[in-house]
Design a protein around this motif. Structure first.
Motif, mmCIF file in Angstrom:
data_model
loop_
_atom_site.group_PDB
_atom_site.id
_atom_site.type_symbol
_atom_site.label_atom_id
_atom_site.label_comp_id
_atom_site.label_asym_id
_atom_site.label_seq_id
_atom_site.Cartn_x
_atom_site.Cartn_y
_atom_site.Cartn_z
ATOM 1 N N LEU A 46 18.680 7.321 35.737
ATOM 2 C CA LEU A 46 17.587 8.463 36.691
ATOM 3 C C LEU A 46 16.335 7.445 36.805
ATOM 4 O O LEU A 46 16.384 6.099 36.850
ATOM 5 N N GLU A 47 15.823 8.062 38.277
ATOM 6 C CA GLU A 47 15.181 7.178 38.835
ATOM 7 C C GLU A 47 13.246 7.192 38.455
ATOM 8 O O GLU A 47 13.370 8.320 38.209
ATOM 9 N N PRO A 48 12.510 6.347 38.527
ATOM 10 C CA PRO A 48 10.846 6.326 38.138
ATOM 11 C C PRO A 48 10.680 7.479 39.100
ATOM 12 O O PRO A 48 10.824 7.565 40.354
ATOM 13 N N ASN A 49 9.805 8.686 38.255
ATOM 14 C CA ASN A 49 9.634 9.782 39.755
ATOM 15 C C ASN A 49 10.309 10.739 39.882
ATOM 16 O O ASN A 49 10.648 11.725 40.858
ATOM 17 N N ARG B 148 8.353 15.189 26.012
ATOM 18 C CA ARG B 148 7.544 16.766 26.102
ATOM 19 C C ARG B 148 8.732 17.785 24.847
ATOM 20 O O ARG B 148 9.767 17.766 24.509
ATOM 21 N N PHE B 149 8.177 19.196 25.055
ATOM 22 C CA PHE B 149 7.986 19.413 23.766
ATOM 23 C C PHE B 149 7.743 20.608 24.569
ATOM 24 O O PHE B 149 6.848 21.264 25.385
ATOM 25 N N VAL B 150 8.453 22.209 24.096
ATOM 26 C CA VAL B 150 8.068 23.166 24.780
ATOM 27 C C VAL B 150 8.944 24.531 23.391
ATOM 28 O O VAL B 150 9.042 24.181 22.324
ATOM 29 N N ASP B 151 8.197 25.722 23.515
ATOM 30 C CA ASP B 151 7.928 26.734 22.579
ATOM 31 C C ASP B 151 8.786 27.291 22.190
ATOM 32 O O ASP B 151 9.544 27.534 23.103
ATOM 33 N N VAL B 152 9.691 27.325 20.760
ATOM 34 C CA VAL B 152 10.749 28.229 20.379
ATOM 35 C C VAL B 152 10.510 29.958 21.250
ATOM 36 O O VAL B 152 12.003 30.756 21.368
ATOM 37 N N ARG B 153 9.760 30.068 20.876
ATOM 38 C CA ARG B 153 9.304 31.872 20.721
ATOM 39 C C ARG B 153 9.297 31.600 22.591
ATOM 40 O O ARG B 153 10.342 33.024 23.380
ATOM 41 N N ASP B 154 8.850 30.668 23.618
ATOM 42 C CA ASP B 154 9.319 30.162 25.130
ATOM 43 C C ASP B 154 11.076 30.376 25.189
ATOM 44 O O ASP B 154 11.223 31.323 26.320
ATOM 45 N N VAL B 155 11.290 30.109 24.856
ATOM 46 C CA VAL B 155 12.862 29.748 25.055
ATOM 47 C C VAL B 155 13.734 30.703 24.198
ATOM 48 O O VAL B 155 14.393 31.606 25.298
ATOM 49 N N ALA B 156 13.458 31.547 23.702
ATOM 50 C CA ALA B 156 14.037 32.679 23.495
ATOM 51 C C ALA B 156 13.765 33.923 24.063
ATOM 52 O O ALA B 156 14.596 34.258 24.699
ATOM 53 N N LEU B 157 12.356 34.004 24.841
ATOM 54 C CA LEU B 157 12.406 34.832 25.649
ATOM 55 C C LEU B 157 13.511 34.776 27.149
ATOM 56 O O LEU B 157 13.551 35.307 27.707
ATOM 57 N N ALA B 158 13.442 33.025 27.482
ATOM 58 C CA ALA B 158 14.051 32.495 28.358
ATOM 59 C C ALA B 158 15.428 33.659 28.326
ATOM 60 O O ALA B 158 16.085 33.896 29.329
ATOM 61 N N HIS B 159 16.204 33.893 26.870
ATOM 62 C CA HIS B 159 18.117 34.250 26.556
ATOM 63 C C HIS B 159 17.426 35.330 26.882
ATOM 64 O O HIS B 159 18.929 35.473 27.404
ATOM 65 N N VAL B 160 16.243 35.707 26.632
ATOM 66 C CA VAL B 160 16.593 37.572 26.767
ATOM 67 C C VAL B 160 16.111 38.155 28.021
ATOM 68 O O VAL B 160 17.340 38.922 28.505
ATOM 69 N N LYS B 161 15.353 37.010 28.893
ATOM 70 C CA LYS B 161 15.137 37.639 29.918
ATOM 71 C C LYS B 161 15.980 37.628 30.885
ATOM 72 O O LYS B 161 17.002 37.676 31.933
ATOM 73 N N MET C 270 4.172 15.854 29.789
ATOM 74 C CA MET C 270 3.978 14.512 29.071
ATOM 75 C C MET C 270 3.620 13.972 27.636
ATOM 76 O O MET C 270 2.114 14.260 28.551
ATOM 77 N N MET C 271 3.875 13.775 26.745
ATOM 78 C CA MET C 271 2.883 13.913 25.997
ATOM 79 C C MET C 271 3.014 12.887 25.364
ATOM 80 O O MET C 271 4.345 11.901 24.914
ATOM 81 N N THR C 272 2.358 11.125 25.102
ATOM 82 C CA THR C 272 3.012 9.594 24.056
ATOM 83 C C THR C 272 2.637 10.507 23.383
ATOM 84 O O THR C 272 2.338 10.744 22.580
ATOM 85 N N LYS D 139 15.246 2.471 26.509
ATOM 86 C CA LYS D 139 14.381 2.421 28.107
ATOM 87 C C LYS D 139 14.077 3.878 28.276
ATOM 88 O O LYS D 139 14.753 4.804 28.628
ATOM 89 N N GLU D 140 12.554 3.809 28.818
ATOM 90 C CA GLU D 140 11.621 5.052 29.063
ATOM 91 C C GLU D 140 11.438 4.552 30.523
ATOM 92 O O GLU D 140 11.008 3.549 31.842
ATOM 93 N N ILE D 141 12.533 6.083 31.150
ATOM 94 C CA ILE D 141 11.867 6.293 32.602
ATOM 95 C C ILE D 141 10.540 7.519 32.378
ATOM 96 O O ILE D 141 10.912 8.841 31.805
ATOM 97 N N ILE D 142 9.640 7.396 33.766
ATOM 98 C CA ILE D 142 9.052 8.929 33.616
ATOM 99 C C ILE D 142 9.755 9.343 34.467
ATOM 100 O O ILE D 142 9.217 8.962 35.926
ATOM 101 N N TYR D 143 9.857 10.866 34.888
ATOM 102 C CA TYR D 143 10.459 11.366 35.514
ATOM 103 C C TYR D 143 9.803 12.911 34.848
ATOM 104 O O TYR D 143 8.740 13.075 34.773
ATOM 105 N N GLU D 144 9.727 13.770 36.462
ATOM 106 C CA GLU D 144 9.135 15.024 36.464
ATOM 107 C C GLU D 144 9.967 15.715 35.811
ATOM 108 O O GLU D 144 11.462 16.063 36.163
ATOM 109 N N VAL D 145 9.831 17.471 35.624
ATOM 110 C CA VAL D 145 10.785 17.989 35.515
ATOM 111 C C VAL D 145 10.394 19.514 36.318
ATOM 112 O O VAL D 145 9.143 20.014 35.975
#
Length: 326
Positions: free
Chosen positions: A137-140, A223-236, A254-256, A288-294
């Motif tokens: 992965l490249e930075p950014n 980065r964290f994502v909520d389990v309820r959002d993930v479950a809803l994405a499956h159903v959708k 992202m958060m430190t 080795k950390e690379i800061i990337y966007e999602v």
């Protein structure tokens, strides 16, 4: 929402994300056939049987990823299958037996049964950003659905869990392509949020580690994502006819680790958060950390609105306390 009394199967139903998928499906009126390794193990089934609608519309089936045909009974007559079952662990002694075989063979087992079951119109597979991010992965860089982890990089770095998810997803795409099957893949990042099951799962265990002053991944940024959002994405992904391909669902920002701990202190002033110890417990994880966007635009198009991180953290900690896991 009227699902027209549809019957669906959820594999590995006692798991963290799967339990939430089952809960949402029952609330939306589906009949759910849930597979577990041992239906008589109360720790694995009690929380499912207690869900609203479970008495009327939840059936438990015994199935094992490595047993051919063991999913046939559960999948027979289903309109769709959610395949979530796959081991999640980062410390293993025998990666092939503990992770790779259950992930790859299990996925092909389930898909093979779906292929033979004419009622099944769509398969929704739970993958992971572990099958997306382990590559140069490249930075950014802006990571999106076109990114796949490189199995040779996974192997070189001894990242066995990402390897298992990458090989399983690759095998699934090949199989569904060869057999003209409709499959949608959901690839969540680090999932947190309240637990339905009584035992600590891998990713909420990470929050417990942070509170105890540990940082098992030896990273600064998360980065964290909520389990309820993930479950809803499956159903959708089932309910949206045009849903296709892969959907990345990860924390948009992202958060430190320091900001996360500070946020937890703010939210729970009485929570005893231990000082960080600099010792990494997992020597083989990339440091080795690379800061990337999602890019999460595709999953937003399914109608997913992300739960704010503060809400997820609050609900995670309340849930951990309620279940005496903190």
């Amino acid at each position: 929402m009227n699902c027209g009394g549809k019957v669906v199967c959820v594999t590995g139903a006692s798991g963290y994300i799967a339990s939430w998928i089952v809960k949402l499906l029952l609330l939306r009126g589906y009949t759910v056939r849930a597979t577990v390794r041992n239906p008589t193990d109360k720790a694995k089934t009690e929380h499912l049987l207690a869900l609203e609608g479970a008495k009327e519309r939840l059936q438990l089936f015994k199935a094992d990823l490595l047993e051919e045909c063991s999913f046939e009974q559960a999948i027979q007559g289903c309109d769709a299958v959610f395949h979530t079952a796959s081991p999640v662990k980062y410390i293993v002694t025998d990666p092939q037996t503990e992770l790779i075989d259950p992930a790859v063979k299990g996925t092909l087992n389930v898909l093979n049964t779906c292929k033979k079951t004419s009622s099944v119109k769509r398969v929704i597979l739970t993958s992971s950003t572990a099958a997306v991010l382990v590559r140069p992965l490249e930075p950014n860089d802006v990571v999106d659905e076109t990114f796949f982890s490189d199995p040779s990089v996974c192997t070189e770095l001894k990242l066995w869990y990402p390897l298992s998810k990458t090989l399983a997803e690759n095998a699934a795409w090949q199989f569904t392509k060869d057999n003209g099957m409709d499959m949608v893949v959901i690839s969540p990042g680090f999932v947190i949020g309240p637990l339905l099951q009584p035992t600590l799962n891998f990713s909420d265990g990470f929050i417990v580690d942070m509170i105890n002053g540990k940082n098992p991944f030896n990273c600064i940024n998360y980065r964290f994502v909520d389990v309820r959002d993930v479950a809803l994405a499956h159903v959708k992904a089932l309910e949206t006819p045009s849903a296709n391909g892969r959907y990345l669902i990860d924390g948009p920002s992202m958060m430190t680790i320091y900001e996360i701990r500070e946020t937890m202190r703010e939210l729970f002033p009485d929570l005893c958060i231990a000082d960080m110890n600099g010792e990494s417990e997992m020597k083989d994880i990339m440091t080795k950390e690379i800061i990337y966007e999602v890019c999460v635009e595709k999953v937003k198009n399914l109608g997913i609105e992300f739960t704010p991180l503060k809400s997820s953290l609050t609900d995670t900690i309340i849930s951990l306390k309620d279940k005496c896991l903190l």
